[in-house]
Design an enzyme around this catalytic site. Structure first.
Site, PDB file in Angstrom:
ATOM      1  N   ASP A  40       0.853  -1.192   0.000  1.00  0.00           N
ATOM      2  CA  ASP A  40       0.000   0.000   0.000  1.00  0.00           C
ATOM      3  C   ASP A  40       0.892   1.246   0.000  1.00  0.00           C
ATOM      4  O   ASP A  40       1.690   1.436   0.925  1.00  0.00           O
ATOM      5  CB  ASP A  40      -0.899  -0.019   1.237  1.00  0.00           C
ATOM      6  CG  ASP A  40      -2.034   0.996   1.160  1.00  0.00           C
ATOM      7  OD1 ASP A  40      -2.217   1.597   0.092  1.00  0.00           O
ATOM      8  OD2 ASP A  40      -2.726   1.176   2.175  1.00  0.00           O
ATOM      9  N   MET A  41       0.772   2.061  -1.026  1.00  0.00           N
ATOM     10  CA  MET A  41       1.556   3.293  -1.091  1.00  0.00           C
ATOM     11  C   MET A  41       1.114   4.240   0.020  1.00  0.00           C
ATOM     12  O   MET A  41      -0.066   4.329   0.356  1.00  0.00           O
ATOM     13  CB  MET A  41       1.376   3.971  -2.449  1.00  0.00           C
ATOM     14  CG  MET A  41       1.804   3.132  -3.638  1.00  0.00           C
ATOM     15  SD  MET A  41       3.534   2.608  -3.558  1.00  0.00           S
ATOM     16  CE  MET A  41       4.374   4.190  -3.538  1.00  0.00           C
ATOM     17  N   ASP A  83      -2.984   2.386  -6.137  1.00  0.00           N
ATOM     18  CA  ASP A  83      -1.849   2.446  -5.212  1.00  0.00           C
ATOM     19  C   ASP A  83      -1.805   1.277  -4.228  1.00  0.00           C
ATOM     20  O   ASP A  83      -1.183   1.367  -3.178  1.00  0.00           O
ATOM     21  CB  ASP A  83      -1.879   3.761  -4.434  1.00  0.00           C
ATOM     22  CG  ASP A  83      -3.124   3.919  -3.565  1.00  0.00           C
ATOM     23  OD1 ASP A  83      -4.102   3.185  -3.801  1.00  0.00           O
ATOM     24  OD2 ASP A  83      -3.114   4.765  -2.661  1.00  0.00           O
ATOM     25  N   GLU A  84      -2.421   0.165  -4.599  1.00  0.00           N
ATOM     26  CA  GLU A  84      -2.551  -0.931  -3.646  1.00  0.00           C
ATOM     27  C   GLU A  84      -2.645  -2.255  -4.398  1.00  0.00           C
ATOM     28  O   GLU A  84      -3.317  -2.344  -5.424  1.00  0.00           O
ATOM     29  CB  GLU A  84      -3.819  -0.693  -2.817  1.00  0.00           C
ATOM     30  CG  GLU A  84      -4.076  -1.641  -1.705  1.00  0.00           C
ATOM     31  CD  GLU A  84      -5.394  -1.312  -1.004  1.00  0.00           C
ATOM     32  OE1 GLU A  84      -5.700  -2.008  -0.020  1.00  0.00           O
ATOM     33  OE2 GLU A  84      -6.136  -0.403  -1.439  1.00  0.00           O
TER      34      GLU A  84
END
Length: 353
Positions: free
Chosen positions: A10-11, A104-105
């Site tokens: 996860d960013m 983003d995940e």
């Protein structure tokens, strides 16, 4: 049988982090991405802004009250998508078993590669930082639920491993909202009977959870005991295609939305045709001035793709919605797709939903 090793990546505050990446003067400042208009909604914010109580999905006007000195920026989705593609290339260099959850995940299945999972995590972290300049958090466990829980354990830039030996005691102090499958309504229902943390949830009989939450209650019962058999799915079928927007001002009359609905229909039709698909489920989404959401769907007995047909069905649903309050957001989406095999069949296989 190969023991499963699932990684969740996860960013950290992705949109805000990309803004800092492109403008170093923003580093260390409370950045709130989601628009500069009071009518917008926060997409994400930096950790500096979160200290003031700003959260994702919060109306911008509330965020401005909580963080008056925050730097409010519009969403640059094209840029985030550009960076996301580079990050996912790094994931895929490690394993072909990558399941994107969002821009983003992602889940990565490391079960079939002969590498130490901790070293894999360090490799991803170092490579993303060196080549792109961003941080991310990683969780590793033997199933999806626990891997995702682990990635959120010590953000930002975190790394957490959850093993079978840690379960269920590790989970006991956590709030029930941390369990995948328990939404706001279920949280309230459980709070009403005195259940606030996972230890209290763990002590409930399976049949009571089924009664309170239906089928999901059984899944929750199993998850907090460490059971989650969901696979990492490499190809994720797109479930819907749609458009929505927050209006410049609240609208009272449905007729005022007619032109906007038609523009949505044109855009959706263009996307469907480009993907050589048609759809038969039409959904209207409305958010009223008090931020309450309303959705209504209609499943047709035939598939449609043209803008006129989409507009007609969508506007018909809108007209029949019993909405008393002013409208601040409207959206249209199509789902239940079918491949149009008679047209462009030779190129469809190279397209993905």
């Amino acid at each position: 049988m190969t023991k499963r090793i699932i990684m969740h990546v996860d960013m950290d505050a992705f949109f805000a982090s990309v803004e800092v990446l492109d403008d170093k003067s923003l580093k260390g400042k409370p950045i709130i991405v989601g628009g500069i208009s009071d009518r917008g909604v926060v997409s994400t914010c930096s950790y500096e802004a979160r200290k003031y109580g700003v959260k994702s999905a919060m109306p911008v006007y509330i965020a401005k009250k909580k963080c008056p000195h925050g730097i409010f920026l519009p969403v640059r989705y094209w840029r985030y998508k550009e960076i996301s593609k580079e990050i996912f290339k790094i994931f895929c260099s490690l394993t072909p078993y990558v399941e994107p959850l969002s821009i983003d995940e992602a889940y990565l299945d490391l079960s079939y590669i002969n590498e130490d999972p901790i070293e894999c995590a360090k490799y991803i972290k170092q490579k993303v930082q060196k080549e792109i300049g961003l941080n991310l958090s990683i969780g590793i466990s033997y199933n999806k639920f626990l891997a995702k829980l682990a990635s959120d354990w010590n953000k930002p830039n975190g790394l957490k491993v959850i093993t079978e030996e840690m379960i269920p005691e590790l989970l006991f102090p956590l709030e029930i909202s941390r369990v995948y499958g328990i939404g706001n309504k279920s949280v309230k229902r459980l709070n009403d009977i005195g259940v606030f943390n996972i230890e209290q949830l763990y002590n409930l009989p399976k049949e009571l959870l089924r009664e309170l939450m239906g089928k999901m209650g059984i899944e929750v019962y199993e998850r907090i005991r460490g059971y989650d058999n969901r696979e990492v799915v490499v190809e994720r079928e797109r479930k819907s295609i749609g458009r929505e927007t927050t209006l410049a001002k609240d609208v009272e009359q449905i007729e005022e939305l007619k032109e906007l609905i038609y523009e949505f229909a044109k855009s959706i039709s263009k996307t469907l045709k480009a993907k050589n698909i048609s759809a038969k489920n039409v959904t209207i989404k409305i958010k009223t001035a008090d931020f309450k959401s309303h959705t209504k769907s209609k499943t047709l007995n035939h598939y449609i793709v043209g803008e006129e047909d989409i507009f007609k069905e969508a506007y018909n649903i809108l007209e029949n919605l019993d909405i008393k309050d002013k409208i601040r957001l409207v959206g249209v989406s199509m789902s239940s797709f079918k491949e149009d095999k008679l047209e462009q069949i030779s190129i469809f296989n190279s397209l993905s939903l």
